[in-house]
Design a protein around this motif. Structure first.
Motif, mmCIF file in Angstrom:
data_model
loop_
_atom_site.group_PDB
_atom_site.id
_atom_site.type_symbol
_atom_site.label_atom_id
_atom_site.label_comp_id
_atom_site.label_asym_id
_atom_site.label_seq_id
_atom_site.Cartn_x
_atom_site.Cartn_y
_atom_site.Cartn_z
ATOM 1 N N VAL A 191 80.387 -32.366 1.815
ATOM 2 C CA VAL A 191 79.445 -32.916 0.838
ATOM 3 C C VAL A 191 79.578 -34.433 0.838
ATOM 4 O O VAL A 191 80.637 -34.977 1.167
ATOM 5 C CB VAL A 191 79.710 -32.379 -0.584
ATOM 6 N N GLU A 192 78.497 -35.098 0.474
ATOM 7 C CA GLU A 192 78.529 -36.552 0.409
ATOM 8 C C GLU A 192 79.214 -37.006 -0.871
ATOM 9 O O GLU A 192 79.045 -36.406 -1.933
ATOM 10 C CB GLU A 192 77.106 -37.120 0.456
ATOM 11 N N GLU A 193 79.994 -38.061 -0.755
ATOM 12 C CA GLU A 193 80.639 -38.626 -1.923
ATOM 13 C C GLU A 193 79.586 -39.231 -2.843
ATOM 14 O O GLU A 193 78.627 -39.847 -2.383
ATOM 15 C CB GLU A 193 81.647 -39.701 -1.518
ATOM 16 N N THR A 195 77.776 -41.849 -5.358
ATOM 17 C CA THR A 195 77.764 -43.305 -5.373
ATOM 18 C C THR A 195 78.486 -43.826 -6.608
ATOM 19 O O THR A 195 78.720 -43.095 -7.575
ATOM 20 C CB THR A 195 76.322 -43.831 -5.384
ATOM 21 N N THR A 233 80.678 -33.114 -7.101
ATOM 22 C CA THR A 233 80.527 -32.500 -5.781
ATOM 23 C C THR A 233 80.803 -31.002 -5.769
ATOM 24 O O THR A 233 80.396 -30.302 -4.845
ATOM 25 C CB THR A 233 81.472 -33.177 -4.768
ATOM 26 N N GLN A 237 79.498 -27.967 -2.979
ATOM 27 C CA GLN A 237 80.501 -27.504 -2.039
ATOM 28 C C GLN A 237 80.856 -26.044 -2.275
ATOM 29 O O GLN A 237 81.070 -25.286 -1.326
ATOM 30 C CB GLN A 237 81.756 -28.370 -2.108
#
Length: 258
Positions: A191-193, A195, A233, A237
């Motif tokens: 998964v993208e962190e 911002t 997240t 996930q």
């Protein structure tokens, strides 16, 4: 993202339960020293203690023999020793959700959830081993040091481990599996962190708001940043992980024996 709270190494779980028990006992002792209970309060405390002991005995009756094979996953046997440890954690979770694990329905639910947990954990560790993922001694040392700090230092942790029937080798082995588990999850369910802006917004709308509502001072953002990232997240996930597990189960040979 760290899924240790979902697939908690059972040795670590036992330590956590032991620490909670010790904390409760210390709290009770402190209260007893500060104020002499009335007869009614003493009777209520005794009744509560008796009920807790009865509940604990009923939950322990659900355990199986330590050498009994409760399931096989791709030929790997899962014994009662692992099952009983996982069962205790499952029962505790059910109680925290307001459910009674000692009823017929609750006992069946506890068994099902425990076996599901063991199957999921075993499948992922098997795949992590197949992928050649390793936990270095440095990584295990770091994890072990974090646990020592969490449980009050080396001496306190050693005493707690002895009380729970654990040894260093077993705990380090569980930590190694946990590290490999995390590495595997990062590969199959990335998964993208979030911002910095997303983290700040979550902090303002949740952490600060809740602290103000309770009349307390909010913790510093950096102190809770890791937990915020996990909260942001986790849903994505977990969804990817569950889908991956269904694929693994479809190709696996799984036999539940209890």
């Amino acid at each position: 993202m760290n899924f240790k709270k979902i697939f908690l190494p059972f040795a670590a779980g036992a330590l956590a339960l032991g620490l909670a028990a010790c904390s409760d006992e210390e709290s009770a002792n402190t209260e007893a020293e500060n104020e002499e209970p009335t007869a009614e309060e003493q009777q209520a405390a005794e009744d509560q203690q008796a009920a807790a002991e009865e509940m604990q005995a009923a939950m322990e009756e659900q355990q199986v023999a330590e050498d009994e094979v409760v399931a096989t996953i791709n030929g790997e046997e899962i014994t009662g020793e692992a099952y009983n440890s996982a069962l205790a954690s499952t029962q505790s979770n059910l109680q925290q959700m307001g459910q009674d694990p000692t009823t017929e329905e609750g006992a069946e639910q506890a068994k099902t959830q425990t076996l599901d947990l063991l199957v999921n954990q075993t499948l992922i560790i098997q795949k992590a081993n197949e992928a050649g993922l390793e936990a270095s001694e440095e990584e295990i040392d770091e994890e072990y040091a974090a646990f020592q700090e969490r449980f009050g230092g080396e001496e306190a942790m050693t005493e707690l481990m002895e009380a729970q029937g654990l040894d260093v080798e077993t705990l380090r082995g569980q930590m190694a599996d946990s590290i490999k588990f995390d590495k595997y999850i990062s590969e199959v369910a990335p998964v993208e962190e979030p911002t910095d802006e997303e983290i700040q917004t979550f902090y303002d709308e949740n952490v600060v708001t809740q602290a103000e509502a309770a009349g307390q001072e909010a913790p510093a953002l950096e102190d809770v940043r890791e937990n915020i990232v996990s909260s942001l997240t986790r849903p994505e996930q977990q969804e990817k992980l569950m889908a991956h597990l269904e694929e693994l189960k479809a190709d696996a040979e799984i036999e539940r024996l209890i």
